[in-house]
Write a protein that holds these residues in place. Structure first.
Motif, PDB file in Angstrom:
ATOM      1  N   LEU A   9       0.202  -1.120  -0.146  1.00 48.48           N
ATOM      2  CA  LEU A   9       0.146   0.042   0.071  1.00 48.48           C
ATOM      3  C   LEU A   9       0.820   1.241   0.516  1.00 48.48           C
ATOM      4  O   LEU A   9       2.263   1.615   0.653  1.00 48.48           O
ATOM      5  CB  LEU A   9      -1.202   0.159   0.921  1.00 48.48           C
ATOM      6  CG  LEU A   9      -2.127  -0.695   0.944  1.00 48.48           C
ATOM      7  CD1 LEU A   9      -2.872  -0.618   2.721  1.00 48.48           C
ATOM      8  CD2 LEU A   9      -2.948  -0.310   0.204  1.00 48.48           C
ATOM      9  N   MET A  10      -0.312   2.031  -0.194  1.00 48.38           N
ATOM     10  CA  MET A  10       0.761   3.567  -0.646  1.00 48.38           C
ATOM     11  C   MET A  10       0.588   4.870   0.559  1.00 48.38           C
ATOM     12  O   MET A  10      -0.522   4.299   0.350  1.00 48.38           O
ATOM     13  CB  MET A  10       0.990   4.046  -1.614  1.00 48.38           C
ATOM     14  CG  MET A  10       1.330   3.225  -3.277  1.00 48.38           C
ATOM     15  SD  MET A  10       1.348   4.354  -5.007  1.00 48.38           S
ATOM     16  CE  MET A  10      -0.219   3.645  -5.048  1.00 48.38           C
ATOM     17  N   THR A  11       1.590   4.697   1.241  1.00 44.07           N
ATOM     18  CA  THR A  11       1.205   6.541   2.010  1.00 44.07           C
ATOM     19  C   THR A  11       0.734   7.461   1.839  1.00 44.07           C
ATOM     20  O   THR A  11       1.299   8.874   2.586  1.00 44.07           O
ATOM     21  CB  THR A  11       1.474   5.692   3.442  1.00 44.07           C
ATOM     22  OG1 THR A  11       2.708   5.960   3.005  1.00 44.07           O
ATOM     23  CG2 THR A  11       1.383   4.673   4.095  1.00 44.07           C
ATOM     24  N   THR A  12       0.505   7.691   0.328  1.00 46.41           N
ATOM     25  CA  THR A  12       0.656   9.079   0.062  1.00 46.41           C
ATOM     26  C   THR A  12       0.104   9.859   0.690  1.00 46.41           C
ATOM     27  O   THR A  12       1.482  11.085   1.105  1.00 46.41           O
ATOM     28  CB  THR A  12      -0.271   9.193  -1.373  1.00 46.41           C
ATOM     29  OG1 THR A  12      -0.033   7.248  -2.007  1.00 46.41           O
ATOM     30  CG2 THR A  12      -0.218  10.361  -2.551  1.00 46.41           C
ATOM     31  N   TYR A  13      -0.346  10.201   0.969  1.00 48.29           N
ATOM     32  CA  TYR A  13      -1.368  11.200   1.815  1.00 48.29           C
ATOM     33  C   TYR A  13      -0.755  11.922   2.961  1.00 48.29           C
ATOM     34  O   TYR A  13      -1.293  12.496   3.827  1.00 48.29           O
ATOM     35  CB  TYR A  13      -3.177  11.093   1.948  1.00 48.29           C
ATOM     36  CG  TYR A  13      -3.512  12.003   0.755  1.00 48.29           C
ATOM     37  CD1 TYR A  13      -3.827  13.420  -0.222  1.00 48.29           C
ATOM     38  CD2 TYR A  13      -3.822  11.201  -0.580  1.00 48.29           C
ATOM     39  CE1 TYR A  13      -4.111  13.328  -1.325  1.00 48.29           C
ATOM     40  CE2 TYR A  13      -5.132  11.025  -1.546  1.00 48.29           C
ATOM     41  CZ  TYR A  13      -4.637  12.578  -2.247  1.00 48.29           C
ATOM     42  OH  TYR A  13      -5.330  12.932  -2.990  1.00 48.29           O
ATOM     43  N   ARG A  14      -0.215  10.583   3.657  1.00 51.59           N
ATOM     44  CA  ARG A  14       0.419  10.763   5.282  1.00 51.59           C
ATOM     45  C   ARG A  14       2.077  11.112   5.211  1.00 51.59           C
ATOM     46  O   ARG A  14       2.498  11.202   5.668  1.00 51.59           O
ATOM     47  CB  ARG A  14       0.014   8.887   5.702  1.00 51.59           C
ATOM     48  CG  ARG A  14      -0.895   8.820   5.845  1.00 51.59           C
ATOM     49  CD  ARG A  14      -1.261   8.173   7.164  1.00 51.59           C
ATOM     50  NE  ARG A  14      -2.784   7.944   6.988  1.00 51.59           N
ATOM     51  CZ  ARG A  14      -3.938   8.781   8.194  1.00 51.59           C
ATOM     52  NH1 ARG A  14      -3.206   9.939   8.386  1.00 51.59           N
ATOM     53  NH2 ARG A  14      -5.083   8.248   8.281  1.00 51.59           N
ATOM     54  N   THR A 315      -7.860   8.784  -9.362  1.00 53.22           N
ATOM     55  CA  THR A 315      -6.931   9.554  -7.760  1.00 53.22           C
ATOM     56  C   THR A 315      -4.927  10.225  -8.126  1.00 53.22           C
ATOM     57  O   THR A 315      -5.175  10.568  -7.852  1.00 53.22           O
ATOM     58  CB  THR A 315      -6.720   8.766  -6.923  1.00 53.22           C
ATOM     59  OG1 THR A 315      -8.188   9.006  -6.145  1.00 53.22           O
ATOM     60  CG2 THR A 315      -5.985   9.884  -5.344  1.00 53.22           C
ATOM     61  N   TYR A 316      -4.705   8.700  -9.248  1.00 49.21           N
ATOM     62  CA  TYR A 316      -3.305   8.703  -9.422  1.00 49.21           C
ATOM     63  C   TYR A 316      -3.114   9.401 -11.263  1.00 49.21           C
ATOM     64  O   TYR A 316      -2.582   8.770 -11.407  1.00 49.21           O
ATOM     65  CB  TYR A 316      -2.510   7.357  -9.273  1.00 49.21           C
ATOM     66  CG  TYR A 316      -2.951   6.884  -7.744  1.00 49.21           C
ATOM     67  CD1 TYR A 316      -1.298   7.579  -7.186  1.00 49.21           C
ATOM     68  CD2 TYR A 316      -3.571   7.516  -6.356  1.00 49.21           C
ATOM     69  CE1 TYR A 316      -1.231   7.682  -5.261  1.00 49.21           C
ATOM     70  CE2 TYR A 316      -3.522   6.827  -5.671  1.00 49.21           C
ATOM     71  CZ  TYR A 316      -2.555   7.060  -5.155  1.00 49.21           C
ATOM     72  OH  TYR A 316      -1.928   7.157  -3.535  1.00 49.21           O
TER      73      TYR A 316
ATOM     74  N   SER B  49      -5.423   3.654   4.577  1.00 46.41           N
ATOM     75  CA  SER B  49      -3.667   4.204   4.684  1.00 46.41           C
ATOM     76  C   SER B  49      -3.515   5.265   4.687  1.00 46.41           C
ATOM     77  O   SER B  49      -2.263   5.409   4.719  1.00 46.41           O
ATOM     78  CB  SER B  49      -3.387   2.602   3.993  1.00 46.41           C
ATOM     79  OG  SER B  49      -4.524   3.111   2.622  1.00 46.41           O
ATOM     80  N   GLY B  50      -3.923   6.331   3.695  1.00 49.07           N
ATOM     81  CA  GLY B  50      -3.062   7.373   3.200  1.00 49.07           C
ATOM     82  C   GLY B  50      -2.975   7.289   1.724  1.00 49.07           C
ATOM     83  O   GLY B  50      -2.450   8.156   1.019  1.00 49.07           O
ATOM     84  N   GLN B  51      -3.669   6.022   0.891  1.00 52.03           N
ATOM     85  CA  GLN B  51      -3.507   5.929  -0.680  1.00 52.03           C
ATOM     86  C   GLN B  51      -4.719   7.594  -1.262  1.00 52.03           C
ATOM     87  O   GLN B  51      -4.008   7.511  -1.820  1.00 52.03           O
ATOM     88  CB  GLN B  51      -4.203   4.465  -0.851  1.00 52.03           C
ATOM     89  CG  GLN B  51      -3.134   4.120  -2.071  1.00 52.03           C
ATOM     90  CD  GLN B  51      -3.800   2.969  -2.293  1.00 52.03           C
ATOM     91  OE1 GLN B  51      -2.685   1.906  -2.149  1.00 52.03           O
ATOM     92  NE2 GLN B  51      -3.721   2.344  -3.371  1.00 52.03           N
ATOM     93  N   ASP B  56     -11.386  11.238  -2.772  1.00 52.96           N
ATOM     94  CA  ASP B  56     -10.955  11.182  -3.851  1.00 52.96           C
ATOM     95  C   ASP B  56     -11.931   9.986  -3.954  1.00 52.96           C
ATOM     96  O   ASP B  56     -12.119   9.270  -5.159  1.00 52.96           O
ATOM     97  CB  ASP B  56      -9.869  10.282  -3.760  1.00 52.96           C
ATOM     98  CG  ASP B  56      -8.346  11.660  -3.832  1.00 52.96           C
ATOM     99  OD1 ASP B  56      -8.715  12.449  -4.326  1.00 52.96           O
ATOM    100  OD2 ASP B  56      -7.562  10.931  -3.381  1.00 52.96           O
ATOM    101  N   ALA B 143      -5.542  12.273   7.453  1.00 47.91           N
ATOM    102  CA  ALA B 143      -4.242  12.901   6.136  1.00 47.91           C
ATOM    103  C   ALA B 143      -4.523  14.277   6.146  1.00 47.91           C
ATOM    104  O   ALA B 143      -4.140  15.496   6.694  1.00 47.91           O
ATOM    105  CB  ALA B 143      -3.953  11.931   5.364  1.00 47.91           C
ATOM    106  N   VAL B 144      -5.760  14.179   5.355  1.00 48.42           N
ATOM    107  CA  VAL B 144      -6.272  15.353   4.736  1.00 48.42           C
ATOM    108  C   VAL B 144      -7.699  14.890   3.963  1.00 48.42           C
ATOM    109  O   VAL B 144      -8.014  14.543   4.316  1.00 48.42           O
ATOM    110  CB  VAL B 144      -5.562  15.983   3.057  1.00 48.42           C
ATOM    111  CG1 VAL B 144      -4.618  16.077   3.119  1.00 48.42           C
ATOM    112  CG2 VAL B 144      -5.868  15.016   2.617  1.00 48.42           C
ATOM    113  N   ALA B 196       0.216  -0.626   6.195  1.00 46.95           N
ATOM    114  CA  ALA B 196       0.478   0.505   5.943  1.00 46.95           C
ATOM    115  C   ALA B 196       1.155   1.564   6.825  1.00 46.95           C
ATOM    116  O   ALA B 196       1.203   2.293   6.872  1.00 46.95           O
ATOM    117  CB  ALA B 196      -0.206   0.854   4.784  1.00 46.95           C
TER     118      ALA B 196
END
Lengths: 375, 455
Positions: A9-14, A315-316, B49-51, B56, B143-144, B196
């Motif tokens: 998983l990606m923790t992008t926004y964190r 999103t991506y 998780s923050g993805q 979104d 997160a946001v 994550a």
């Protein structure tokens, strides 16, 4: 090694630097400052009715110290390092896809070989500095008569054939991704150094409307400017004013599009607006190849009735395409802005999307349900 | 005409938009207790998780209700009077309708453990409020983009959309020892959420291998292997007896394989229809699902039901709720046409298919798998090359009836067509590449000649 799916998983926004927070904005300010110094260094920029700013030029002394011919080679060097670092990051994130492995490797090879080493080496064999990976209209001065006259015939021919035959024909066959995601330096920087911010691209319909107006305006402006400069240069022996008009247009186009929009705004705002600000809204090459892509074979195929509307694709999407809206309505599609980076297919947890070069199939066009209403 | 839709999930939203496309003028009211905007429940894990951000996971632009003229009511509905065509809201206010669609979805299944209800740090991952709770337990903050939280739960009525108080808020510490109970899709999603966040969760699965309803022993073992490879403590065949608490906070899980230390427990043992509020207003089955006919009509006049809360006839003939995203969407479309007066619109369930992503491994299925079809045999191939994948084809009496794939992408629509065309196993193996949906440059699946001959 596994070649598909997400690598965990990606923790992008964190990550504080990736969610448009203070850290991201600070990075953006630093990038904007760098690009102002790069483009305007050593000059005084007078803003109409505003102040005059004298920009320092630290890059030229660095170029001299490194034995590089001018500051643009320093930039090329930084560009290459930025891409290698970003490319490494990218492959650690998404490298379990063979599409990404091949694409990012090609990007870096093109930058290092065609956009840095070769132009540098050409001088040693008595040839002019030439960038094989850039074509008109992105490299807008490529087709001016004075530019073509200054080149050996094989390079002049390459400029013309590249712009009018190779680029459009390849876009019809493979989509504009062959250029925007595999070859072009701007796209390559966006997909490596800029990739950590790809989710920040605006996805709403307002930004889509802005994009359509802006990018086609620039394409038309570029076309008009190129014709004006060409006419002016060809008729220079007869009259002075068309030549001056062409020079004036070229100067303003170079400042607004070449420096401000592609560099200062296009790259400087990576951490705020996502990495494809330039490619999406302003690049005339992207506009032109987008139009050829629409009539070509490239499309994103949607597997019917499997989308769960999670929105990872949207999103991506670095181009701000609402991929989910197509996926959930079972519509295979070709959008002129799509650069074919392959991320939507990569992040889809249900394997709904597939990039392909193929003639459309009638059954894929099945539209039903939620898009029955015109949103 | 006033159409009221209870629930703004995928079924309710599909029905509302489809109805609007057929009828520009009717009054449409959408009631939701859970959220202001339609969101994708399947993406809750990505927000934790923050993805992805909260925004979104909303599939539509936020002005869609204004543009399509939907009136929104954010409230809990507490009762239905089908005689007087009246709904009651938690505030006591009535809401009258001419036609009603119930699309109020599921709520988490509650475990029978004695101390389940009394401890903090125990919850689910099904609703928007669960997401907010879990985010607080795991990350301390959002997160946001967290949505505003209107005070719609002031009545103290039991509700799955009530925000739980986080153990992290009492102890001042974020979770470090999470335990996930329940070996299904929400269970594995919760595990991924913990990974994550950099945590090493314990995954308590009652069955002998992971997800036996969909996977056989070899397939489930691969998933468990993958989980352990990422640092998950997978406990198979373990039954939870009760939770252990200390000062009102959860401190452990008592299983028949011994105690497990825990400061956070996510209970993912399935979902049940969220229909308790209906009482006897419409007929429901023993599990709580609203009984509907093929036109999704309930026992009450001018009342339809769609999505997770409705019990429909499955491909195997049994009647029960079908808790899937795409069937809810399809049912919503049928309900929308019904609400628009298209009385012949019917919900017909075709051949079963589904897909999922289990950690990094993609899963696709079609047809009858693990259904114990008389005389069934499985053709199985495990690929361990550049790509690791498994392919299982279930066949009986010379024809293929089901597919189970892990590790590669496949087009389920091709597979379901082959099942309907009653193709034989050798034919399917010869044409298998036509169903491949791998991304470009992935080497295609090559089946060894001897395995092909066996077929």
């Amino acid at each position: 090694m596994k070649l598909q799916a997400q690598q965990g998983l990606m923790t992008t926004y964190r990550s504080p630097w990736r969610n448009r927070g203070p850290v991201g904005i600070a990075i953006s300010v630093a990038l904007i400052t760098f690009y102002c110094v790069l483009y305007f260094g050593g000059t005084t920029l007078t803003i109409p009715y505003g102040p005059s700013i004298s920009w320092p030029d630290p890059l030229t002394p660095i170029a001299q110290a490194l034995g590089l011919r001018h500051k643009w080679f320093v930039y090329g060097l930084l560009y290459s390092f930025g891409m290698i670092a970003g490319g490494t990051w990218y492959l650690r994130q998404h490298g379990n896809s063979r599409y990404h492995q091949l694409r990012i490797a090609t990007n870096i090879a093109v930058q290092v070989v065609l956009a840095f080493c070769l132009p540098y080496a050409l001088a040693f064999v008595g040839q002019p500095e030439y960038y094989f990976s850039y074509f008109w209209p992105l490299s807008y001065s490529n087709l001016f008569p004075e530019t073509l006259q200054g080149l050996p015939p094989y390079l002049a021919a390459y400029s013309l054939v590249g712009a009018f035959v190779i680029a459009p024909a390849a876009s019809v066959l493979f989509g504009k991704r062959w250029y925007c995601s595999w070859v072009c330096g701007c796209g390559a920087l966006a997909n490596t150094f800029g990739d950590p911010w790809r989710h920040l691209t605006f996805k709403d319909s307002r930004s889509w409307r802005f994009e359509k107006v802006a990018i086609h305006t620039i394409l038309v402006t570029c076309l008009v400017m190129t014709i004006a400069v060409t006419v002016g240069q060809l008729l220079h022996f007869k009259a002075e004013w068309p030549y001056q008009l062409g020079g004036f247009l070229k100067g303003w186009y170079g400042f607004v599009v070449g420096a401000v929009l592609s560099g200062v705004v296009g790259t400087g705002l990576y951490p705020v607006l996502g990495p494809r600000v330039w490619c999406r809204n302003f690049c005339p090459m992207a506009a032109l190849l987008g139009l050829t892509q629409k009539i070509g074979r490239f499309r994103i195929r949607v597997k019917p009735d499997m989308c769960i509307s999670c929105g990872n694709c949207t999103t991506y999407c670095e181009m701000g395409i609402d991929v989910r809206s197509y996926a959930q309505s079972n519509t295979s599609f070709t959008r002129s802005s799509c650069v074919g980076c392959g991320m939507c297919a990569h992040v889809c947890p249900r394997g709904v999307l597939r990039l392909e070069n193929a003639a459309p199939v009638a059954s894929d066009k099945r539209r039903q349900g939620i898009d029955a209403v015109d949103f | 005409m006033h159409v009221v839709i209870v629930g703004n999930g995928v079924a309710g939203t599909e029905a509302a938009t489809l109805l609007r496309s057929r009828d520009r003028d009717c009054r449409i009211t959408v009631v939701s207790e859970e959220s202001d905007h339609f969101f994708s429940r399947t993406a809750l894990m990505y927000v934790v998780s923050g993805q992805m951000s909260y925004r979104d996971i909303e599939p539509l632009e936020r002005d869609v209700c204004a543009r399509l003229g939907f009136e929104r009511v954010r409230a809990r509905v507490t009762g239905l009077d089908p005689e007087r065509k009246l709904l009651t809201l938690a505030s006591g206010e009535p809401l009258a309708y001419d036609r009603l669609l119930i699309a109020c979805g599921s709520e988490p299944r509650r475990p029978p453990w004695p101390s389940y209800a009394s401890l903090r740090g125990v919850g689910h991952l099904v609703t928007m409020q669960d997401l907010e709770w879990l985010e607080e337990e795991v990350h301390g903050r959002t997160a946001v983009d967290a949505p505003p939280r209107p005070r719609v739960h002031e009545t103290d009525l039991p509700s799955p959309y009530k925000r739980r108080k986080a153990a992290a808020a009492s102890s001042g510490k974020r979770s470090t020892r999470p335990v996930i109970v329940g070996g299904g899709l929400i269970g594995i999603e919760s595990v991924e959420v913990m990974l994550a966040a950099g945590l090493r969760p314990t995954f308590v699965v009652r069955e002998e291998w992971f997800w036996p309803i969909a996977l056989d022993a070899a397939e489930g073992t691969w998933i468990a292997e993958e989980l352990r490879h990422h640092g998950v403590d997978v406990k198979l065949g373990a039954n939870v007896r009760d939770l252990v608490g200390k000062d009102g906070l959860v401190s452990g899980v008592d299983t028949d394989q011994g105690p497990i230390e825990a400061d956070l427990v996510v209970v993912a043992i399935g979902v049940v229809p969220n229909t308790g509020w209906l009482g006897d207003a419409v007929r429901r089955d023993a599990a709580g699902g609203i009984l509907v006919d093929e036109h999704l009509r309930t026992s009450a006049p001018d009342v339809w039901a769609a999505g997770d809360c409705a019990s429909v006839r499955w491909f195997d003939g049994r009647v029960r709720p079908e808790q899937l995203w795409y069937t809810s969407r399809d049912q919503g479309r049928v309900a929308g046409r019904q609400l628009a007066g298209e009385t012949d619109a019917a919900y017909v369930r075709g051949t079963w298919y589904n897909s999922a992503k289990l950690m990094d491994i993609e899963y696709t299925t079609a047809g009858l798998v693990n259904m114990k079809v008389p005389g069934e045999q499985s053709w199985y191939y495990e690929e361990k090359g550049t790509v690791r994948s498994t392919t299982r084809i279930v066949h009986t009496e010379g024809r293929v009836v089901g597919f189970n794939f892990l590790g590669r992408r496949w087009d389920h629509s091709v597979c379901t067509r082959w099942i309907q065309e009653r193709r034989s196993l050798p034919w399917v193996l010869d044409h298998l590449d036509e169903a491949a949906f791998d991304t470009e440059f992935v080497p295609p699946l090559r089946i060894p000649a001897d395995l092909r001959r066996q077929a």
